[in-house]
Each structure stands twice: as structure tokens, then as C-alpha cells.
Design an enzyme around this catalytic site. Structure first.
Site, PDB file in Angstrom:
ATOM      1  N   LYS A  83       0.862  -1.189   0.000  1.00 35.02           N
ATOM      2  CA  LYS A  83       0.000   0.000   0.000  1.00 35.02           C
ATOM      3  C   LYS A  83       0.897   1.237   0.000  1.00 35.02           C
ATOM      4  O   LYS A  83       1.802   1.357   0.848  1.00 35.02           O
ATOM      5  CB  LYS A  83      -0.868  -0.050   1.256  1.00 35.02           C
ATOM      6  CG  LYS A  83      -2.151   0.737   1.182  1.00 35.02           C
ATOM      7  CD  LYS A  83      -3.018   0.374   2.386  1.00 35.02           C
ATOM      8  CE  LYS A  83      -4.249   1.238   2.464  1.00 35.02           C
ATOM      9  NZ  LYS A  83      -4.991   1.016   3.708  1.00 35.02           N
TER      10      LYS A  83
HETATM   11  O1  G3P Z   1      -7.760   1.888   5.717  1.00 28.34           O
HETATM   12  C1  G3P Z   1      -8.153   3.011   5.041  1.00 28.34           C
HETATM   13  C2  G3P Z   1      -9.525   3.514   5.395  1.00 28.34           C
HETATM   14  O2  G3P Z   1     -10.466   2.496   5.281  1.00 28.34           O
HETATM   15  C3  G3P Z   1      -9.599   4.317   6.663  1.00 28.34           C
HETATM   16  O3  G3P Z   1     -10.899   4.531   7.116  1.00 28.34           O
HETATM   17  O4  G3P Z   1     -12.510   5.244   8.842  1.00 28.34           O
HETATM   18  O5  G3P Z   1     -10.082   5.828   9.116  1.00 28.34           O
HETATM   19  O6  G3P Z   1     -11.474   6.957   7.397  1.00 28.34           O
HETATM   20  P1  G3P Z   1     -11.260   5.698   8.176  1.00 28.34           P
END
Ligand code: G3P
Length: 214
Positions: A83
Site C-alpha cells: 500500500k
Molecule cells: O484503511 C483506510 C480507510 O479504510 C480508513 O478509514 O474510517 O479511518 O477513514 P477511516
């Protein structure tokens, strides 16, 4: 639609994997830090639990560092997807990984132009963050629609991995638009089958069944 779990908590990943409905896992530095487990050990354990793409994020900011870090991560297991952040350095690294057959997930995507550039660099997955766009008053799902249109227009093979999913409705919208993958937190995974009419209907069936036996 493929379903990934967005988590670095072994208990959550194990529980989700046991259902047989999980196709992969995504992690990020925040989730890994929160888990308190050494990154490499965590990845090895996740790879034992889920036989599918496992995203592991690099933390270097320059392409040379990202390439070196990413190669080490990719060597841990054949299912590791490296990633990388959506920066010029990240896309230079993506191009290098792509030419070596290492799968990539380009993350922190907030515009369709960013997504197009990631596809041009040969990204395997693009991760648009719908929830974080919603958080600042934008319609996160419009981004998924735009990326889908751009990718379809030019036949880009990069898969849309809908990320920052906050609720079941996000997953439905992503599926209606034709996103290839949704990565969801465990909390949302637990909610996927919830419906009050399913619960009350089942209770009624069971009650009728018991009554018929009396
Ligand atoms: O892993 C990336 C993403 O899914 C993060 O989500 O909830 O931290 O915006 P969030």
C-alpha cells in the site's frame, strides 16, 4: 463484489474470516499502531487467517525508501499487496512495483484525477476514502461514480477498492455503482445482515414451530 476487512485486530479478522465471506484484508499505519503487534508478525498471522490480498502500507515518504520497504513486505507472503500513498513519490514506487509484478494498493485517494494517475502508474487497487469525504461535507460516493466512469472510459484495469466505509449504506451504494471491492471495519461487517424484519420473522417461525409440536 469482493469484501475486505479493514482491521489490524486479529480477533476481528479471525471472526470475520470464519464466516467464509471475507476475500482480503486492508491495514494502515494507524490500525497497526493501535493493534500494538509488531508489523511483520501481524502480517504473518493475518496471512494465515485469510487467503486473499492483504494490504500492508509503507511508511517511507520517498520512492526509493518505499520500494525497499515494499519489497521486504512483499517477501513476507505471496498475498501481500503493498500500500502506497497517492503522491508522485508513491506513484513512482507503484510503477516500479508494477513492473516487478508486485501488487499495489494506492491509498488516500480523494479525486478522480488522482485515481486516473494511479491507474496510469499501474496500480492494482485504488482506495478512495468515502467516509472522510462525507466528514468534510462532500458526497463521498460521487467520487466512486466518477472513478468508475473514468476507468471505464479508458479501460483501466485498476480495481476500485472503496475505503473509509462507515455504514452498510456505503457498501450498497458502492455495489450499485460497480466498485470492485469494499473494505469495511468489523463494526460494519457485523451489521451487514441486520434487519429487524429478519429478526422478528425468525422469532415468529421458531415460535410457530414450537407451538405446532405441543
Ligand atoms: O484503511 C483506510 C480507510 O479504510 C480508513 O478509514 O474510517 O479511518 O477513514 P477511516
Amino acid at each position: 463484489m469482493k469484501l475486505f476487512i479493514d482491521s489490524a485486530e486479529i480477533k476481528e479478522i479471525e471472526a470475520a474470516a470464519k464466516t467464509g465471506l471475507i476475500d482480503g484484508v486492508t491495514t494502515n499505519p494507524s490500525l497497526v499502531a493501535k493493534s500494538g503487534v509488531k508489523f511483520e508478525d501481524l502480517l504473518r498471522r493475518i496471512c494465515e487467517l485469510v487467503d486473499g490480498p492483504i494490504s500492508a502500507e509503507v511508511t517511507a515518504m520517498d520512492s526509493v525508501g518505499m520500494i525497499s520497504e515494499g519489497k521486504k513486505l512483499a517477501a513476507i507472503h505471496k498475498n501481500i499487496t503493498v500500500k502506497v500513498p497517492l503522491t508522485f513519490e508513491g506513484l513512482k514506487a507503484t510503477r516500479a512495483f508494477s513492473s516487478e509484478g508486485i501488487k499495489t494498493n494506492v491509498t488516500l485517494c480523494f479525486t478522480a484525477v488522482q485515481a486516473m494517475m494511479a491507474a496510469k502508474a499501474g496500480a492494482t487497487y485504488i482506495s478512495p476514502f468515502v467516509g472522510r469525504l462525507d466528514d468534510i461535507g462532500h458526497a463521498g460516493m460521487d467520487l466512486i461514480r466518477d472513478i468508475k466512469t473514468v476507468y471505464d472510459n479508458y479501460g483501466y484495469k485498476t480495481q476500485i477498492l472503496v475505503a473509509s466505509v462507515r455504514h452498510v449504506e456505503h457498501m450498497l451504494k458502492a455495489a450499485l455503482i460497480g466498485g470492485h471491492v469494499a473494505t469495511i471495519p468489523y463494526k460494519v461487517f457485523e451489521q451487514l445482515l441486520s434487519h429487524p424484519l429478519t429478526d422478528s420473522g425468525l422469532a415468529r417461525f421458531m415460535k410457530d414451530w414450537e407451538n405446532a409440536k405441543k
